[in-house]
Scaffold this active site. Sequence first.
Site, PDB file in Angstrom:
ATOM      1  N   GLY A  12       0.772  -1.242   0.000  1.00  0.00           N
ATOM      2  CA  GLY A  12       0.000   0.000   0.000  1.00  0.00           C
ATOM      3  C   GLY A  12       0.800   1.287   0.000  1.00  0.00           C
ATOM      4  O   GLY A  12       0.307   2.317   0.469  1.00  0.00           O
ATOM      5  N   ASN A  14       1.553   3.039  -2.642  1.00  0.00           N
ATOM      6  CA  ASN A  14       0.863   3.963  -3.555  1.00  0.00           C
ATOM      7  C   ASN A  14      -0.408   4.512  -2.912  1.00  0.00           C
ATOM      8  O   ASN A  14      -0.747   5.682  -3.093  1.00  0.00           O
ATOM      9  CB  ASN A  14       0.564   3.284  -4.891  1.00  0.00           C
ATOM     10  CG  ASN A  14       1.774   3.284  -5.800  1.00  0.00           C
ATOM     11  OD1 ASN A  14       2.165   4.325  -6.315  1.00  0.00           O
ATOM     12  ND2 ASN A  14       2.399   2.126  -5.958  1.00  0.00           N
ATOM     13  N   ARG A  64     -15.610 -14.277  -9.930  1.00  0.00           N
ATOM     14  CA  ARG A  64     -15.139 -12.920 -10.191  1.00  0.00           C
ATOM     15  C   ARG A  64     -16.318 -11.950 -10.328  1.00  0.00           C
ATOM     16  O   ARG A  64     -16.308 -10.855  -9.784  1.00  0.00           O
ATOM     17  CB  ARG A  64     -14.292 -12.902 -11.456  1.00  0.00           C
ATOM     18  CG  ARG A  64     -13.766 -11.533 -11.771  1.00  0.00           C
ATOM     19  CD  ARG A  64     -12.802 -11.553 -12.904  1.00  0.00           C
ATOM     20  NE  ARG A  64     -11.662 -12.405 -12.581  1.00  0.00           N
ATOM     21  CZ  ARG A  64     -10.715 -12.743 -13.443  1.00  0.00           C
ATOM     22  NH1 ARG A  64     -10.770 -12.305 -14.669  1.00  0.00           N
ATOM     23  NH2 ARG A  64      -9.717 -13.504 -13.077  1.00  0.00           N
ATOM     24  N   ASN A 106      -5.152   2.873 -13.031  1.00  0.00           N
ATOM     25  CA  ASN A 106      -4.235   1.829 -12.580  1.00  0.00           C
ATOM     26  C   ASN A 106      -2.811   2.341 -12.724  1.00  0.00           C
ATOM     27  O   ASN A 106      -2.522   3.172 -13.592  1.00  0.00           O
ATOM     28  CB  ASN A 106      -4.400   0.559 -13.428  1.00  0.00           C
ATOM     29  CG  ASN A 106      -3.515  -0.574 -12.933  1.00  0.00           C
ATOM     30  OD1 ASN A 106      -3.368  -0.784 -11.721  1.00  0.00           O
ATOM     31  ND2 ASN A 106      -2.910  -1.303 -13.843  1.00  0.00           N
ATOM     32  N   HIS A 108       1.177   0.934 -13.185  1.00  0.00           N
ATOM     33  CA  HIS A 108       1.932  -0.261 -13.554  1.00  0.00           C
ATOM     34  C   HIS A 108       3.419   0.086 -13.596  1.00  0.00           C
ATOM     35  O   HIS A 108       3.797   1.121 -14.144  1.00  0.00           O
ATOM     36  CB  HIS A 108       1.463  -0.765 -14.928  1.00  0.00           C
ATOM     37  CG  HIS A 108       2.106  -2.051 -15.312  1.00  0.00           C
ATOM     38  ND1 HIS A 108       1.750  -3.256 -14.746  1.00  0.00           N
ATOM     39  CD2 HIS A 108       3.124  -2.324 -16.164  1.00  0.00           C
ATOM     40  CE1 HIS A 108       2.511  -4.221 -15.259  1.00  0.00           C
ATOM     41  NE2 HIS A 108       3.348  -3.684 -16.118  1.00  0.00           N
ATOM     42  N   ASP A 140      -9.326  -0.336 -19.054  1.00  0.00           N
ATOM     43  CA  ASP A 140     -10.353  -0.851 -19.959  1.00  0.00           C
ATOM     44  C   ASP A 140     -10.456  -2.368 -19.749  1.00  0.00           C
ATOM     45  O   ASP A 140      -9.936  -2.882 -18.754  1.00  0.00           O
ATOM     46  CB  ASP A 140     -10.066  -0.459 -21.421  1.00  0.00           C
ATOM     47  CG  ASP A 140      -8.798  -1.100 -21.956  1.00  0.00           C
ATOM     48  OD1 ASP A 140      -8.223  -1.978 -21.277  1.00  0.00           O
ATOM     49  OD2 ASP A 140      -8.386  -0.736 -23.076  1.00  0.00           O
ATOM     50  N   GLU A 141     -11.080  -3.060 -20.671  1.00  0.00           N
ATOM     51  CA  GLU A 141     -11.367  -4.468 -20.383  1.00  0.00           C
ATOM     52  C   GLU A 141     -10.196  -5.415 -20.647  1.00  0.00           C
ATOM     53  O   GLU A 141     -10.326  -6.617 -20.489  1.00  0.00           O
ATOM     54  CB  GLU A 141     -12.653  -4.895 -21.111  1.00  0.00           C
ATOM     55  CG  GLU A 141     -13.858  -4.165 -20.504  1.00  0.00           C
ATOM     56  CD  GLU A 141     -15.210  -4.577 -21.058  1.00  0.00           C
ATOM     57  OE1 GLU A 141     -15.322  -5.713 -21.553  1.00  0.00           O
ATOM     58  OE2 GLU A 141     -16.142  -3.760 -20.985  1.00  0.00           O
ATOM     59  N   VAL A 143      -6.061  -6.281 -19.684  1.00  0.00           N
ATOM     60  CA  VAL A 143      -5.134  -6.044 -18.568  1.00  0.00           C
ATOM     61  C   VAL A 143      -3.965  -5.135 -18.979  1.00  0.00           C
ATOM     62  O   VAL A 143      -3.348  -5.346 -20.021  1.00  0.00           O
ATOM     63  CB  VAL A 143      -4.589  -7.402 -18.043  1.00  0.00           C
ATOM     64  CG1 VAL A 143      -3.531  -7.185 -16.973  1.00  0.00           C
ATOM     65  CG2 VAL A 143      -5.724  -8.243 -17.506  1.00  0.00           C
TER      66      VAL A 143
HETATM   67  C1  GRF Z   1       3.384  -1.157  -7.554  1.00  0.00           C
HETATM   68  O1  GRF Z   1       4.636  -1.445  -8.100  1.00  0.00           O
HETATM   69  C2  GRF Z   1       2.374  -0.916  -8.646  1.00  0.00           C
HETATM   70  O2  GRF Z   1       2.916  -0.315  -9.769  1.00  0.00           O
HETATM   71  C3  GRF Z   1       1.913  -2.307  -8.965  1.00  0.00           C
HETATM   72  O3  GRF Z   1       1.879  -2.966  -7.721  1.00  0.00           O
HETATM   73  C4  GRF Z   1       2.791  -2.359  -6.825  1.00  0.00           C
HETATM   74  C5  GRF Z   1       2.023  -1.964  -5.610  1.00  0.00           C
HETATM   75  O4  GRF Z   1       2.875  -1.474  -4.590  1.00  0.00           O
HETATM   76  N1  GRF Z   1       0.649  -2.289  -9.665  1.00  0.00           N
HETATM   77  P1  GRF Z   1       2.240  -0.794  -3.311  1.00  0.00           P
HETATM   78  O5  GRF Z   1       1.298  -1.833  -2.688  1.00  0.00           O
HETATM   79  O6  GRF Z   1       1.512   0.430  -3.739  1.00  0.00           O
HETATM   80  O7  GRF Z   1       3.395  -0.492  -2.407  1.00  0.00           O
END
Ligand code: GRF
Length: 200
Positions: A12, A14, A64, A106, A108, A140-141, A143
């Site tokens: 967590g 982010n 899901r 999201n 990434h 979007d739909e 990944v």
């Molecule tokens: C991050 O590297 C993010 O880009 C990816 O998962 C990781 C999550 O890290 N989708 P955190 O839980 O926010 O520390």
Amino acid sequence: MKRVAVLASGRGTNLQALIDATRKGDIPATIVLVVTDREDAQALKRGIQNFIKTLYLSPEGLSREAYDSLLLEILQANQVDVLALAGFMRILSPVLIRAYPNKILNIHPSLLPAFPGLHAQRQALEYGVKVSGCTVHLVDEEVDHGPIILQRTVPVFDTDTEETLSARILEQEHLAYPEALKLLAEDRLILQGRRVLIRQ
Ligand code: GRF
């Protein structure tokens, strides 16, 4: 003021960056809900410690679609406008994505479309790229696929390991995610096909 839910499965960091940034007051958004699908997620603690309504929604025994329908009910009951996925290790089903068109973010840890999926930093290292980074995009739909809001780059050094590269990228993630949320919250994103233009 946009009402944001953050979905996270892990440590967590982010989520924390988004909490800190929204609390500074220059983003017209407030995090009203944290949801995790893992009981041991550190994100759960962060939500609670920051006095945000925080929920562990167990996926046990649910398909899901059933999980996402339940989640959608909870989001709607909390009048959530925007979702931010922050290390949420589930693929969202169309039921959720269609309920929040271009309102799900999201992050990434690679420069998409390079290295989607798991272990993006390891993939980048093994491929031998000299530059990597992170991407914030609309969901979007497919990944790790939707329109890109912004990217930040980092160099890859000869001495890098998966850990050192991940740490360098993570620093940039913590800057990129609040910035992208700000743009979305200010209604400044203009979609032209796959391109996201920023209204000045
Ligand atoms: C991050 O590297 C993010 O880009 C990816 O998962 C990781 C999550 O890290 N989708 P955190 O839980 O926010 O520390």
